[in-house]
Write a protein that holds these residues in place. Structure first.
Motif, PDB file in Angstrom:
ATOM      1  N   ASP A 117      38.992  45.561  25.883  1.00 31.99           N
ATOM      2  CA  ASP A 117      38.445  44.347  25.138  1.00 31.99           C
ATOM      3  C   ASP A 117      36.986  43.812  26.403  1.00 31.99           C
ATOM      4  OD1 ASP A 117      38.972  45.058  22.569  1.00 31.99           O
ATOM      5  OD2 ASP A 117      40.368  43.466  22.711  1.00 31.99           O
ATOM      6  N   GLU A 118      38.057  44.169  27.819  1.00 30.69           N
ATOM      7  CA  GLU A 118      36.662  42.944  28.580  1.00 30.69           C
ATOM      8  C   GLU A 118      36.170  43.734  29.506  1.00 30.69           C
ATOM      9  OE1 GLU A 118      36.393  40.009  29.672  1.00 30.69           O
ATOM     10  OE2 GLU A 118      38.355  39.115  28.885  1.00 30.69           O
ATOM     11  N   THR A 119      36.462  45.479  30.057  1.00 35.56           N
ATOM     12  CA  THR A 119      35.193  46.635  30.037  1.00 35.56           C
ATOM     13  C   THR A 119      35.494  47.730  29.430  1.00 35.56           C
ATOM     14  OG1 THR A 119      37.181  47.593  31.148  1.00 35.56           O
ATOM     15  CG2 THR A 119      36.183  45.536  31.990  1.00 35.56           C
ATOM     16  N   LYS A 120      35.786  48.035  28.098  1.00 33.85           N
ATOM     17  CA  LYS A 120      35.370  48.621  27.521  1.00 33.85           C
ATOM     18  C   LYS A 120      35.200  50.587  27.973  1.00 33.85           C
ATOM     19  CE  LYS A 120      32.978  46.254  23.800  1.00 33.85           C
ATOM     20  NZ  LYS A 120      33.683  45.145  24.460  1.00 33.85           N
ATOM     21  N   GLY A 121      36.312  50.502  29.156  1.00 32.97           N
ATOM     22  CA  GLY A 121      36.561  51.955  30.098  1.00 32.97           C
ATOM     23  C   GLY A 121      35.545  51.579  31.484  1.00 32.97           C
ATOM     24  N   LEU A 122      34.480  50.728  31.326  1.00 32.67           N
ATOM     25  CA  LEU A 122      33.728  50.720  31.916  1.00 32.67           C
ATOM     26  C   LEU A 122      33.702  50.593  33.352  1.00 32.67           C
ATOM     27  CD1 LEU A 122      30.434  49.477  30.277  1.00 32.67           C
ATOM     28  CD2 LEU A 122      30.920  51.347  31.424  1.00 32.67           C
ATOM     29  N   ILE A 123      34.010  51.313  35.163  1.00 32.18           N
ATOM     30  CA  ILE A 123      34.911  50.578  36.027  1.00 32.18           C
ATOM     31  C   ILE A 123      33.520  49.354  36.708  1.00 32.18           C
ATOM     32  CG2 ILE A 123      34.971  51.952  38.300  1.00 32.18           C
ATOM     33  CD1 ILE A 123      36.030  53.992  37.506  1.00 32.18           C
ATOM     34  N   LYS A 159      41.630  38.291  35.690  1.00 34.29           N
ATOM     35  CA  LYS A 159      41.974  39.059  34.269  1.00 34.29           C
ATOM     36  C   LYS A 159      41.063  38.889  33.706  1.00 34.29           C
ATOM     37  CE  LYS A 159      47.101  37.994  35.300  1.00 34.29           C
ATOM     38  NZ  LYS A 159      48.740  37.256  34.904  1.00 34.29           N
ATOM     39  N   THR A 160      39.861  37.519  33.264  1.00 40.21           N
ATOM     40  CA  THR A 160      39.430  37.759  32.087  1.00 40.21           C
ATOM     41  C   THR A 160      37.621  37.272  33.180  1.00 40.21           C
ATOM     42  OG1 THR A 160      39.300  35.195  31.992  1.00 40.21           O
ATOM     43  CG2 THR A 160      40.677  36.735  30.723  1.00 40.21           C
ATOM     44  N   TYR A 161      36.452  38.256  31.860  1.00 40.63           N
ATOM     45  CA  TYR A 161      34.895  37.532  32.593  1.00 40.63           C
ATOM     46  C   TYR A 161      34.896  36.494  33.142  1.00 40.63           C
ATOM     47  CZ  TYR A 161      30.254  38.582  32.948  1.00 40.63           C
ATOM     48  OH  TYR A 161      29.202  38.853  32.844  1.00 40.63           O
ATOM     49  N   ALA A 162      35.133  35.177  32.174  1.00 47.92           N
ATOM     50  CA  ALA A 162      34.736  33.785  32.928  1.00 47.92           C
ATOM     51  C   ALA A 162      35.475  33.563  33.878  1.00 47.92           C
ATOM     52  CB  ALA A 162      35.644  33.545  31.456  1.00 47.92           C
ATOM     53  N   GLU A 163      37.041  34.315  34.313  1.00 46.77           N
ATOM     54  CA  GLU A 163      37.407  34.298  35.267  1.00 46.77           C
ATOM     55  C   GLU A 163      36.773  34.277  36.321  1.00 46.77           C
ATOM     56  OE1 GLU A 163      42.254  33.529  37.744  1.00 46.77           O
ATOM     57  OE2 GLU A 163      41.364  34.938  35.894  1.00 46.77           O
ATOM     58  N   HIS A 164      36.816  35.525  36.142  1.00 47.07           N
ATOM     59  CA  HIS A 164      35.503  36.337  37.594  1.00 47.07           C
ATOM     60  C   HIS A 164      34.359  35.764  37.525  1.00 47.07           C
ATOM     61  CE1 HIS A 164      34.337  39.851  39.158  1.00 47.07           C
ATOM     62  NE2 HIS A 164      33.387  39.615  38.358  1.00 47.07           N
ATOM     63  N   PRO A 219      49.145  53.388  42.090  1.00 45.53           N
ATOM     64  CA  PRO A 219      48.091  51.809  42.276  1.00 45.53           C
ATOM     65  C   PRO A 219      49.190  50.743  42.345  1.00 45.53           C
ATOM     66  CG  PRO A 219      47.232  53.212  40.752  1.00 45.53           C
ATOM     67  CD  PRO A 219      48.885  53.994  41.434  1.00 45.53           C
ATOM     68  N   THR A 220      49.098  49.732  43.054  1.00 45.59           N
ATOM     69  CA  THR A 220      49.961  48.294  41.872  1.00 45.59           C
ATOM     70  C   THR A 220      50.295  48.305  40.657  1.00 45.59           C
ATOM     71  OG1 THR A 220      50.221  47.806  44.531  1.00 45.59           O
ATOM     72  CG2 THR A 220      50.787  46.103  42.911  1.00 45.59           C
ATOM     73  N   ALA A 221      51.054  48.071  39.812  1.00 44.86           N
ATOM     74  CA  ALA A 221      51.027  47.952  38.999  1.00 44.86           C
ATOM     75  C   ALA A 221      50.316  46.392  38.351  1.00 44.86           C
ATOM     76  CB  ALA A 221      52.330  47.847  37.889  1.00 44.86           C
ATOM     77  N   ASN A 222      49.238  45.658  37.908  1.00 49.34           N
ATOM     78  CA  ASN A 222      49.305  44.524  37.239  1.00 49.34           C
ATOM     79  C   ASN A 222      47.672  44.053  36.479  1.00 49.34           C
ATOM     80  OD1 ASN A 222      46.231  45.149  38.572  1.00 49.34           O
ATOM     81  ND2 ASN A 222      46.933  45.185  39.783  1.00 49.34           N
ATOM     82  N   ASP A 223      48.280  43.053  35.912  1.00 48.93           N
ATOM     83  CA  ASP A 223      47.188  42.403  34.879  1.00 48.93           C
ATOM     84  C   ASP A 223      45.590  42.255  35.092  1.00 48.93           C
ATOM     85  OD1 ASP A 223      49.653  43.649  33.348  1.00 48.93           O
ATOM     86  OD2 ASP A 223      49.712  40.858  33.695  1.00 48.93           O
ATOM     87  N   TYR A 224      44.731  42.838  36.413  1.00 51.90           N
ATOM     88  CA  TYR A 224      43.607  42.586  36.421  1.00 51.90           C
ATOM     89  C   TYR A 224      42.746  43.405  36.626  1.00 51.90           C
ATOM     90  CZ  TYR A 224      45.883  39.565  40.005  1.00 51.90           C
ATOM     91  OH  TYR A 224      46.952  38.358  40.289  1.00 51.90           O
TER      92      TYR A 224
END
Length: 381
Positions: free
Chosen positions: A273-279, A357-362, A335-340
């Motif tokens: 839901d955060e990036t919707k497949g966009l890098i 992990k979230t856009y707000a934090e970013h 790749p290193t597994a993570n939630d980022y």
């Protein structure tokens, strides 16, 4: 007067009877001092000491001033010594190394001898001998030796930058390189590859003078394919995908943990839901624009005509955006597994990168980056 009387008379003449030097007797009567001879001996000792001291001072000064340094060896030399001359090495640099390796006695003498040859310093592997005469060593360097074409490619270079470096440093015809670059199928690459972008492995290279351009590029491509195979990636289509991710990791990662960046990219490619497949990579956008700025406008981020605009087009870009190094390739392969989902380098000098992990934090980390740019004017262009 007999002989005895003559001697007695000579002694009396040499030293009168009233001379006060009579100090005692023994066998044969009293002995006399000879002050002139004693003084002469003392003076001789003084002179000897002065001379010895002068010699010692001269030796010390000679050593301190380098006057005792051997200017040249008689030659012809002893054990072989191989010295590699890099592209762009100055004559003084080569001369210093030859002196340190024991090939010549004095770097300055060698420089003068080389000047007499009228030759130029060129890259290659040259075989000298220990303790050579400077003029002989100069002839070796002035000759062909094992003359090589040398060039170095840094990680992250785009294809045109790599071809420029090869053409300039190795003297390979640029038009021929361009022609080969437009025909990646000649190198066994998959149909997705339209050029050799991403496949020219970074590193230092030496080839014998006259090596065909295709052989040079084949060697670089093979190095990349070998790296992928060592990381367990053998399918050509998968190799292309891994190289694409690796090139983004190389461009975006700075000095960050490449494995974590690759893991975050992998997470972005999954439904979320955060990036919707966009890098959403600035590096891919600038590649499509043909620039290298780190400051994009909102218009550039919204431009759908740029096929490398990963703010608009979901998934991976059409292909690699540069030549990734081995660490970036390994990170993309595993790749290193993570939630980022987000990352941003907040200090361009240190390479400090913050993951979120979230856009707000970013956004909070992006603000840190902007504050750093404000405090370091001119570094965030």
């Amino acid at each position: 007067m007999g002989i005895g009387g003559l001697l007695a008379a000579q002694e009396e003449t040499a030293e009168p009877a009233d001379h006060p030097a009579i100090v005692g007797g023994g066998r044969g009567g009293p002995r006399r001092r000879r002050p002139l001879r004693t003084a002469a001996i003392a003076m001789g000792v003084v002179i000897a000491l002065v001379v010895a001291g002068s010699v010692l001072v001269a030796l010390v000064l000679r050593s301190a001033l380098g006057m005792d340094k051997v200017a040249d060896y008689p030659g012809p030399g002893t054990d072989p010594v191989t010295v590699t001359v890099q592209q762009g090495d100055a004559l003084a640099t080569v001369a210093k190394e030859l002196q340190e390796q024991g090939v010549v006695a004095d770097a300055d003498t060698f420089v003068r001898a080389f000047g007499d040859t009228g030759g130029k310093v060129h890259p290659g592997d040259f075989t000298f001998k220990k303790e050579m005469k400077a003029s002989d060593a100069a002839q070796v360097l002035a000759g062909d030796g094992s003359k090589v074409m040398y060039f170095a490619l840094s990680a992250g270079l785009r294809i045109n930058e790599s071809l420029d470096a090869i053409a300039k440093s190795a003297g390979v015809d640029r038009k021929e390189l361009d022609s080969l670059n437009s025909q990646p199928s000649q190198f066994g690459l998959p149909s997705q590859a339209k050029t050799l972008e991403g496949y020219l492995a970074p590193g230092e290279y030496r080839f014998p003078v006259g090596t065909p351009a295709k052989d040079v590029l084949t060697s670089l491509v093979s190095a990349t394919l070998d790296e992928l195979k060592q990381d367990g990636i053998t399918d050509p289509a998968k190799q292309y995908e891994v190289l694409t991710v690796a090139s983004i990791v190389q461009a975006e990662g700075g000095r960050a943990d490449y494995g974590k960046v690759a893991g975050a990219i992998e997470n972005r490619l999954k439904p979320n839901d955060e990036t919707k497949g966009l890098i959403q990579s600035d590096a891919t956008v600038t590649y499509g624009l043909g620039t290298k700025t780190v400051q994009l406008t909102e218009e550039q981020k919204a431009d759908g005509n740029n096929p490398y605009n990963t703010y608009v087009h979901p998934g991976l870009p059409p292909g690699p955006i540069g030549s990734p190094g081995s660490k970036a390739v390994a990170a993309a392969a595993h790749p290193t597994a993570n939630d980022y989902l987000f990352w941003v380098t907040v200090n361009l000098d240190t390479g400090e990168t913050k993951f979120a992990k979230t856009y707000a934090e970013h956004q909070a980390y992006v603000e840190q980056y902007q504050q750093w740019c404000t405090a370091n004017q001119g570094k965030c262009k």
